[in-house]
Design an enzyme around this catalytic site. Structure first.
Site, PDB file in Angstrom:
ATOM      1  N   ASP A 145     -19.338 -61.137 -12.633  1.00  0.00           N
ATOM      2  CA  ASP A 145     -20.043 -62.346 -12.318  1.00  0.00           C
ATOM      3  C   ASP A 145     -21.451 -61.601 -12.050  1.00  0.00           C
ATOM      4  O   ASP A 145     -21.650 -60.517 -11.489  1.00  0.00           O
ATOM      5  CB  ASP A 145     -19.708 -62.947 -10.907  1.00  0.00           C
ATOM      6  CG  ASP A 145     -20.355 -64.144 -10.433  1.00  0.00           C
ATOM      7  OD1 ASP A 145     -21.606 -63.926 -10.064  1.00  0.00           O
ATOM      8  OD2 ASP A 145     -19.952 -65.071 -10.580  1.00  0.00           O
ATOM      9  N   LYS A 149     -23.594 -62.234  -9.971  1.00  0.00           N
ATOM     10  CA  LYS A 149     -24.012 -61.903  -8.740  1.00  0.00           C
ATOM     11  C   LYS A 149     -23.515 -60.331  -8.218  1.00  0.00           C
ATOM     12  O   LYS A 149     -24.012 -59.772  -7.559  1.00  0.00           O
ATOM     13  CB  LYS A 149     -23.443 -62.525  -7.593  1.00  0.00           C
ATOM     14  CG  LYS A 149     -23.878 -64.092  -7.539  1.00  0.00           C
ATOM     15  CD  LYS A 149     -23.251 -64.950  -6.477  1.00  0.00           C
ATOM     16  CE  LYS A 149     -21.796 -65.403  -6.875  1.00  0.00           C
ATOM     17  NZ  LYS A 149     -21.774 -66.462  -7.928  1.00  0.00           N
ATOM     18  N   HIS A 159     -12.492 -72.623  -7.024  1.00  0.00           N
ATOM     19  CA  HIS A 159     -13.315 -73.317  -6.322  1.00  0.00           C
ATOM     20  C   HIS A 159     -12.993 -74.836  -6.303  1.00  0.00           C
ATOM     21  O   HIS A 159     -12.578 -75.294  -7.601  1.00  0.00           O
ATOM     22  CB  HIS A 159     -14.755 -73.124  -6.744  1.00  0.00           C
ATOM     23  CG  HIS A 159     -15.411 -71.887  -6.033  1.00  0.00           C
ATOM     24  ND1 HIS A 159     -16.445 -71.212  -6.517  1.00  0.00           N
ATOM     25  CD2 HIS A 159     -15.160 -71.344  -4.730  1.00  0.00           C
ATOM     26  CE1 HIS A 159     -16.899 -70.220  -5.572  1.00  0.00           C
ATOM     27  NE2 HIS A 159     -15.935 -70.285  -4.663  1.00  0.00           N
ATOM     28  N   SER A 179     -18.418 -75.003  -9.671  1.00  0.00           N
ATOM     29  CA  SER A 179     -19.520 -74.822 -10.001  1.00  0.00           C
ATOM     30  C   SER A 179     -19.861 -75.474 -11.537  1.00  0.00           C
ATOM     31  O   SER A 179     -21.079 -75.587 -11.699  1.00  0.00           O
ATOM     32  CB  SER A 179     -20.424 -73.651  -9.703  1.00  0.00           C
ATOM     33  OG  SER A 179     -19.643 -72.694 -10.546  1.00  0.00           O
ATOM     34  N   TYR A 228     -17.492 -77.475 -14.900  1.00  0.00           N
ATOM     35  CA  TYR A 228     -16.245 -77.874 -15.055  1.00  0.00           C
ATOM     36  C   TYR A 228     -15.526 -77.423 -16.384  1.00  0.00           C
ATOM     37  O   TYR A 228     -15.251 -77.777 -17.439  1.00  0.00           O
ATOM     38  CB  TYR A 228     -16.583 -79.533 -15.128  1.00  0.00           C
ATOM     39  CG  TYR A 228     -16.783 -79.994 -14.200  1.00  0.00           C
ATOM     40  CD1 TYR A 228     -15.914 -80.125 -13.089  1.00  0.00           C
ATOM     41  CD2 TYR A 228     -18.032 -80.671 -13.857  1.00  0.00           C
ATOM     42  CE1 TYR A 228     -16.279 -80.748 -11.936  1.00  0.00           C
ATOM     43  CE2 TYR A 228     -18.523 -81.189 -12.672  1.00  0.00           C
ATOM     44  CZ  TYR A 228     -17.530 -81.392 -11.777  1.00  0.00           C
ATOM     45  OH  TYR A 228     -17.967 -82.131 -10.432  1.00  0.00           O
ATOM     46  N   LEU A 278     -12.091 -74.426 -16.231  1.00  0.00           N
ATOM     47  CA  LEU A 278     -11.246 -73.727 -15.341  1.00  0.00           C
ATOM     48  C   LEU A 278     -11.672 -72.153 -15.277  1.00  0.00           C
ATOM     49  O   LEU A 278     -11.636 -71.762 -16.643  1.00  0.00           O
ATOM     50  CB  LEU A 278      -9.721 -73.778 -15.757  1.00  0.00           C
ATOM     51  CG  LEU A 278      -8.748 -73.328 -14.704  1.00  0.00           C
ATOM     52  CD1 LEU A 278      -9.053 -74.142 -13.270  1.00  0.00           C
ATOM     53  CD2 LEU A 278      -7.434 -73.075 -15.067  1.00  0.00           C
ATOM     54  N   HIS A 279     -11.952 -71.606 -14.128  1.00  0.00           N
ATOM     55  CA  HIS A 279     -12.067 -70.236 -14.076  1.00  0.00           C
ATOM     56  C   HIS A 279     -11.740 -69.963 -12.676  1.00  0.00           C
ATOM     57  O   HIS A 279     -11.559 -70.699 -11.718  1.00  0.00           O
ATOM     58  CB  HIS A 279     -13.720 -69.880 -14.052  1.00  0.00           C
ATOM     59  CG  HIS A 279     -14.548 -70.889 -13.232  1.00  0.00           C
ATOM     60  ND1 HIS A 279     -14.797 -72.070 -13.455  1.00  0.00           N
ATOM     61  CD2 HIS A 279     -14.958 -70.305 -11.973  1.00  0.00           C
ATOM     62  CE1 HIS A 279     -15.659 -72.466 -12.485  1.00  0.00           C
ATOM     63  NE2 HIS A 279     -15.882 -71.442 -11.660  1.00  0.00           N
ATOM     64  N   VAL A 280     -11.451 -68.664 -12.469  1.00  0.00           N
ATOM     65  CA  VAL A 280     -10.801 -68.089 -11.270  1.00  0.00           C
ATOM     66  C   VAL A 280     -11.747 -66.877 -10.944  1.00  0.00           C
ATOM     67  O   VAL A 280     -12.127 -65.924 -11.645  1.00  0.00           O
ATOM     68  CB  VAL A 280      -9.245 -67.437 -11.588  1.00  0.00           C
ATOM     69  CG1 VAL A 280      -8.786 -66.952 -10.220  1.00  0.00           C
ATOM     70  CG2 VAL A 280      -8.390 -68.633 -11.899  1.00  0.00           C
ATOM     71  N   HIS A 281     -11.842 -66.666  -9.353  1.00  0.00           N
ATOM     72  CA  HIS A 281     -12.875 -65.720  -8.910  1.00  0.00           C
ATOM     73  C   HIS A 281     -12.050 -64.668  -8.499  1.00  0.00           C
ATOM     74  O   HIS A 281     -10.996 -64.945  -7.709  1.00  0.00           O
ATOM     75  CB  HIS A 281     -13.440 -66.317  -7.747  1.00  0.00           C
ATOM     76  CG  HIS A 281     -14.315 -67.571  -8.037  1.00  0.00           C
ATOM     77  ND1 HIS A 281     -15.601 -67.231  -8.118  1.00  0.00           N
ATOM     78  CD2 HIS A 281     -14.177 -68.774  -8.383  1.00  0.00           C
ATOM     79  CE1 HIS A 281     -16.406 -68.719  -8.579  1.00  0.00           C
ATOM     80  NE2 HIS A 281     -15.324 -69.449  -8.736  1.00  0.00           N
TER      81      HIS A 281
END
Length: 326
Positions: free
Chosen positions: A194, A196, A257, A261, A263, A265-268
């Site tokens: 990410d 961040k 989430h 943030s 649309y 599909l993603h995973v943190h």
């Protein structure tokens, strides 16, 4: 590959929190943002806890007109390997208070040890400014019917640009930043740091798994048919992280989430010791819980009431207010 500490233009989903597409003039390509030419107009938001400040500024062009910019200044985490140098190299210590065995000081560091992460959105639109401006927040309890009648029509009525996601999946951008990939078109994904995370320390490790399969907007779309994809992300993501960074799966927080943030599909994946933005209970859903819920009931996320927070300026909140659901 670590990102340069030089100011970068932040990846934006064009407009708004969920990436509503919009048009604005692109800034001329250049190596660095002209920070010295920035005139600060106001402080949009600040966080003493996170050591972060959000600024609205303007950069004057050749015509004399100012182009808006959002500049985010954030104190970087300490790096263990630099601590000894930090305490001894050209450091000035100024006493503030002394009482018995306790004392506090102001520590002045040389520039090379006093880095500030700088994120830039330029040129910024009014929607960007509103996004970073301090806003009141409201808690929404969205039923399955609310999703069908309010949220889904809202999503479908907007143009949300996620071309930057497709650029990553197609290796048109950020290919050198991919940590791991399962190329299967249905059950595969890419794992990428990410923005961040500056990749200089592991305490705030933050990666994103982006699925190759298109058309899965969010948690609400998931059914039992997606279990192979979700299990792959959970298992292979943990294996890739322990192999590359030496952090075991039991030391990771792995979640989705809702609302997301963007649309797609993603995973943190974040270090468990890191209080990452968006990991609060009203937004984060542990991937292991999502898998277990879908194993019990394929339609779990079509029927369940989901809670999330919306800022006062978000159009979706207005839709819920018009429907008298807030």
């Amino acid at each position: 590959m670590a990102e340069s500490p030089a100011p970068k233009r932040k990846r934006e989903e064009n407009e708004g929190e969920n990436g509503a597409a919009g048009s604005h003039e692109e800034a001329p390509a250049s190596d660095t943002f002209p920070l010295a030419e920035l005139s600060v107009r106001r402080v949009l938001r600040e966080s003493a806890r996170d050591k972060t400040i959000f600024l609205h500024g303007q950069v004057k062009g050749a015509s004399g007109d100012g182009s808006d910019a959002v500049v985010i200044l954030e104190k970087t985490p300490f790096q263990e390997e630099n601590v000894a140098e930090l305490l001894t190299k050209y450091t000035k210590l100024q006493l503030q208070m002394s009482n018995d065995i306790y004392s506090t000081y102001r520590l002045f560091l040389p520039p090379e040890l006093n880095e500030i992460k700088t994120t830039v959105v330029y040129p910024a639109t009014e929607k960007h400014l509103q996004k970073y401006l301090h806003q009141e927040v409201y808690l929404i309890q969205e039923t399955g019917e609310d999703y069908k009648n309010i949220t889904l029509p809202f999503i479908e009525s907007k143009s949300f640009s996620i071309q930057w996601v497709y650029n990553i999946l197609e290796k048109k951008a950020e290919a050198d930043r991919i940590i791991y990939e399962n190329p299967d078109p249905a059950n595969g994904f890419v794992l990428i740091p990410d923005l961040k995370w500056n990749q200089k320390q592991l305490d705030d490790l933050y990666l994103i798994a982006i699925c190759h399969c298109r058309g899965i907007k969010s948690l609400r779309d998931l059914t039992a048919e997606h279990l192979p994809l979700l299990r792959n992300i959970l298992k292979e993501g943990k294996e890739a992280i322990v192999k590359r960074f030496g952090i075991a799966g039991a030391q990771l927080r792995i979640y989705l989430h809702y609302q997301p943030s963007y649309y797609h599909l993603h995973v943190h994946f974040t270090a468990l010791s890191y209080d990452a933005p968006g990991c609060s209970v009203e937004r984060a859903h542990l991937l292991s819980d999502v898998i277990e819920n879908l194993e019990l009931n394929s339609q779990y996320y079509q029927k369940r009431t989901l809670t999330f927070a919306l800022r006062a300026d978000e159009p979706l909140l207005k839709k819920f207010q018009e429907s008298e659901r807030v």
